[in-house]
Design an enzyme around this catalytic site. Structure first.
Site, mmCIF file in Angstrom:
data_model
loop_
_atom_site.group_PDB
_atom_site.id
_atom_site.type_symbol
_atom_site.label_atom_id
_atom_site.label_comp_id
_atom_site.label_asym_id
_atom_site.label_seq_id
_atom_site.Cartn_x
_atom_site.Cartn_y
_atom_site.Cartn_z
ATOM 1 C CB ILE A 7 -0.795 -0.018 1.358
ATOM 2 C CG1 ILE A 7 -1.721 -1.194 1.224
ATOM 3 C CG2 ILE A 7 -1.981 1.201 1.358
ATOM 4 C CD1 ILE A 7 -2.671 -1.519 2.643
ATOM 5 N N GLY A 8 0.989 1.933 -1.229
ATOM 6 C CA GLY A 8 1.625 3.082 -1.287
ATOM 7 C C GLY A 8 0.759 4.423 -1.234
ATOM 8 C CB ILE A 12 -3.077 -0.828 -3.188
ATOM 9 C CG1 ILE A 12 -3.473 0.411 -2.452
ATOM 10 C CG2 ILE A 12 -2.962 -2.190 -2.503
ATOM 11 C CD1 ILE A 12 -5.209 0.190 -1.789
ATOM 12 C CB THR A 13 1.658 -2.790 -6.095
ATOM 13 O OG1 THR A 13 1.823 -1.577 -6.188
ATOM 14 C CG2 THR A 13 2.057 -3.566 -7.273
ATOM 15 C CB THR A 108 6.480 -1.338 6.302
ATOM 16 O OG1 THR A 108 5.504 -0.837 5.461
ATOM 17 C CG2 THR A 108 6.361 -1.140 7.870
ATOM 18 C CG ASP A 109 7.662 2.039 1.225
ATOM 19 O OD1 ASP A 109 8.060 2.326 2.207
ATOM 20 O OD2 ASP A 109 7.221 2.747 0.393
ATOM 21 C CG LEU A 110 11.331 3.355 2.421
ATOM 22 C CD1 LEU A 110 12.158 4.532 3.030
ATOM 23 C CD2 LEU A 110 11.527 3.492 0.983
ATOM 24 C CG ASP A 129 10.190 2.942 -4.199
ATOM 25 O OD1 ASP A 129 9.668 3.284 -5.136
ATOM 26 O OD2 ASP A 129 10.069 1.931 -3.603
ATOM 27 C CB THR A 132 4.023 9.297 -3.603
ATOM 28 O OG1 THR A 132 2.994 8.044 -4.166
ATOM 29 C CG2 THR A 132 3.144 10.387 -3.598
HETATM 30 N N1 LIG Z 1 3.963 0.646 -16.077
HETATM 31 C C1 LIG Z 1 4.016 2.053 -15.624
HETATM 32 N N2 LIG Z 1 4.637 3.120 -16.512
HETATM 33 C C2 LIG Z 1 4.563 4.603 -16.276
HETATM 34 N N3 LIG Z 1 4.019 4.929 -15.077
HETATM 35 C C3 LIG Z 1 3.637 3.743 -14.104
HETATM 36 C C4 LIG Z 1 3.484 2.391 -14.293
HETATM 37 N N4 LIG Z 1 3.059 1.735 -13.481
HETATM 38 C C5 LIG Z 1 2.932 2.787 -12.485
HETATM 39 N N5 LIG Z 1 3.087 3.916 -12.946
HETATM 40 C C6 LIG Z 1 2.933 5.407 -12.055
HETATM 41 O O1 LIG Z 1 3.760 5.141 -11.262
HETATM 42 C C7 LIG Z 1 2.967 6.036 -9.949
HETATM 43 C C8 LIG Z 1 2.645 5.195 -8.625
HETATM 44 O O2 LIG Z 1 4.089 4.511 -8.360
HETATM 45 P P1 LIG Z 1 4.407 3.780 -7.157
HETATM 46 O O3 LIG Z 1 5.716 3.244 -6.807
HETATM 47 O O4 LIG Z 1 3.193 2.596 -7.031
HETATM 48 O O5 LIG Z 1 3.843 4.949 -5.842
HETATM 49 P P2 LIG Z 1 3.604 4.560 -4.516
HETATM 50 O O6 LIG Z 1 4.399 3.429 -3.948
HETATM 51 O O7 LIG Z 1 3.869 5.877 -3.712
HETATM 52 O O8 LIG Z 1 2.249 4.520 -4.424
HETATM 53 C C9 LIG Z 1 1.744 6.320 -10.438
HETATM 54 O O9 LIG Z 1 1.736 7.782 -10.713
HETATM 55 C C10 LIG Z 1 1.410 5.560 -11.835
HETATM 56 O O10 LIG Z 1 0.698 6.129 -12.631
HETATM 57 C C1 LIG Z 2 8.996 7.766 2.255
HETATM 58 C C2 LIG Z 2 7.734 7.110 1.740
HETATM 59 C C3 LIG Z 2 6.713 8.420 1.952
HETATM 60 C C4 LIG Z 2 7.593 6.454 0.551
HETATM 61 O O1 LIG Z 2 6.153 5.999 0.149
HETATM 62 P P1 LIG Z 2 5.620 5.923 -1.340
HETATM 63 O O2 LIG Z 2 6.397 6.809 -2.212
HETATM 64 O O3 LIG Z 2 5.939 4.335 -1.773
HETATM 65 O O4 LIG Z 2 4.249 6.210 -1.276
HETATM 66 C C5 LIG Z 2 7.043 6.104 2.848
HETATM 67 O O5 LIG Z 2 8.104 5.138 3.020
HETATM 68 C C6 LIG Z 2 7.059 6.966 4.396
HETATM 69 O O6 LIG Z 2 6.060 7.162 4.787
HETATM 70 N N1 LIG Z 2 8.085 6.704 5.212
HETATM 71 C C7 LIG Z 2 8.239 6.956 6.448
HETATM 72 C C8 LIG Z 2 9.445 7.922 6.994
HETATM 73 C C9 LIG Z 2 10.611 7.132 6.688
HETATM 74 O O7 LIG Z 2 10.909 6.054 5.910
HETATM 75 O O8 LIG Z 2 11.532 7.671 7.496
HETATM 76 K K LIG Z 3 6.054 1.607 -3.630
#
Ligand SMILES: Nc1ncnc2c1ncn2[C@@H]1O[C@H](COP(=O)(O)OP(=O)(O)O)[C@@H](O)[C@H]1O
Ligand SMILES: CC(C)(COP(=O)(O)O)[C@@H](O)C(=O)NCCC(=O)O
Ligand SMILES: [K+]
EC number: 2.7.1.33
Length: 259
Positions: A7-8, A12-13, A108-110, A129, A132
């Site tokens: 969940i980003g 959400i992947t 947690t994603d990191l 990464d 966002t």
């Molecule tokens: N295959 C792709 N090509 C280009 N952009 C993509 C692709 N897959 C996802 N995205 C874009 O990546 C962004 C989300 O990235 P992601 O790493 O999932 O972010 P988060 O973890 O912060 O939710 C969105 O803006 C989405 O449109």
């Molecule tokens: C840095 C992040 C905003 C990245 O989130 P994402 O881009 O994957 O949505 C996320 O890992 C987060 O909220 N981290 C907490 C702060 C830290 O890692 O120190």
């Molecule tokens: K992510």
């Protein structure tokens, strides 16, 4: 089969894995206002459309960096499957091959990215990464998580620029050939995309100098392929990295807690 959920802040992947292979992966939008019922319906529809039985899911693991969505998705997964989801968090970190500092703050994603990179390379690694946020996570040769850098993600920078100005639109994330913009769109693409190539290169140079040993650089995140001139900087681009890390963590956790 194992279901991993990341969940980003934008998406959400989901990844469905059988015998350590991803057989399905898909994304949905992260929407905090959406109900448990709406998420559950969409999940069940995905399974139905792809002819996957809910009963075939034997392990579920979640990473969430959006606290208001964690319990919602936990509920969705509880309702849909017979097993309880494992939620990545500080209580699980002591079991990992990666040593986490500042466990209550780090996303947690990191942590999942670090686990996947270290599992794969067993060498010092920098994970970049492109989500966002644009993050740089550095892991040492012994698995110690050495530090993180966080910058606005490419799309986030673009949105911030257009929403804080009267005359700038949101423009496609296309890298222009020239840094001499001939119209507003071109000018913004130059400033952001050529500028971000420089940001990433400078960060990598700085981190490599600090760690002062050979390391692998892995790119992940939805926007990891936007900045094509960065390709030679990366040993690997792996958009499944966070899910890979969750799979390693879940497999290890359920093995340790079998009895
Ligand atoms: N295959 C792709 N090509 C280009 N952009 C993509 C692709 N897959 C996802 N995205 C874009 O990546 C962004 C989300 O990235 P992601 O790493 O999932 O972010 P988060 O973890 O912060 O939710 C969105 O803006 C989405 O449109
Ligand atoms: C840095 C992040 C905003 C990245 O989130 P994402 O881009 O994957 O949505 C996320 O890992 C987060 O909220 N981290 C907490 C702060 C830290 O890692 O120190
Ligand atoms: K992510």
């Amino acid at each position: 089969m194992l279901l991993a959920v990341d969940i980003g802040n934008t998406d959400i992947t989901f990844g469905l894995s059988r015998q350590n292979e991803w057989i399905f992966s898909w994304r949905i939008k992260s929407e905090i206002s959406r109900s448990v019922g709406a998420y559950e319906l969409e999940l069940r529809n995905y399974f139905l459309e792809n002819d996957i039985s809910l009963n075939d899911i034997h392990q579920v693991v979640i990473s969430s960096v959006v606290p208001s969505l964690t319990s919602k998705l936990e509920q969705v997964l509880q309702n849909s499957f017979t097993v309880s989801p494992l939620i990545l968090g500080p209580s699980i970190y002591p079991d990992l091959k990666v040593t986490v500092r500042n466990a209550n703050e780090i996303g947690t994603d990191l942590v999942a990215n670090a686990v996947a990179a270290f599992h794969h390379f067993n060498d010092p690694c920098i994970v970049v990464d492109f989500g966002t946020a644009l993050t740089f996570t550095t892991i040492d040769s012994d698995g110690k998580l050495m530090g993180v850098a966080i910058a606005p993600g490419i799309k986030t920078a673009m949105k911030s620029l257009s929403s804080n100005t009267a005359q700038l639109p949101e423009v496609p994330l296309q890298l222009p050939d020239s840094a001499l913009g001939k119209d507003t769109i071109h000018a913004m693409q130059a400033g952001i995309l050529i500028g971000y190539v420089g940001l990433v290169k400078e960060m990598l140079t700085h981190i490599k100098k600090e760690i002062n040993k050979p390391c692998k650089v892995i790119a992940t995140g939805g926007l990891s392929s936007v900045l094509t001139p960065l390709r030679p900087e990366f040993d690997e681009i792996n958009n499944m990295l966070t899910l890979d890390g969750l799979r390693v963590i879940a497999t290890n956790h359920f093995r340790l807690n079998k009895d």
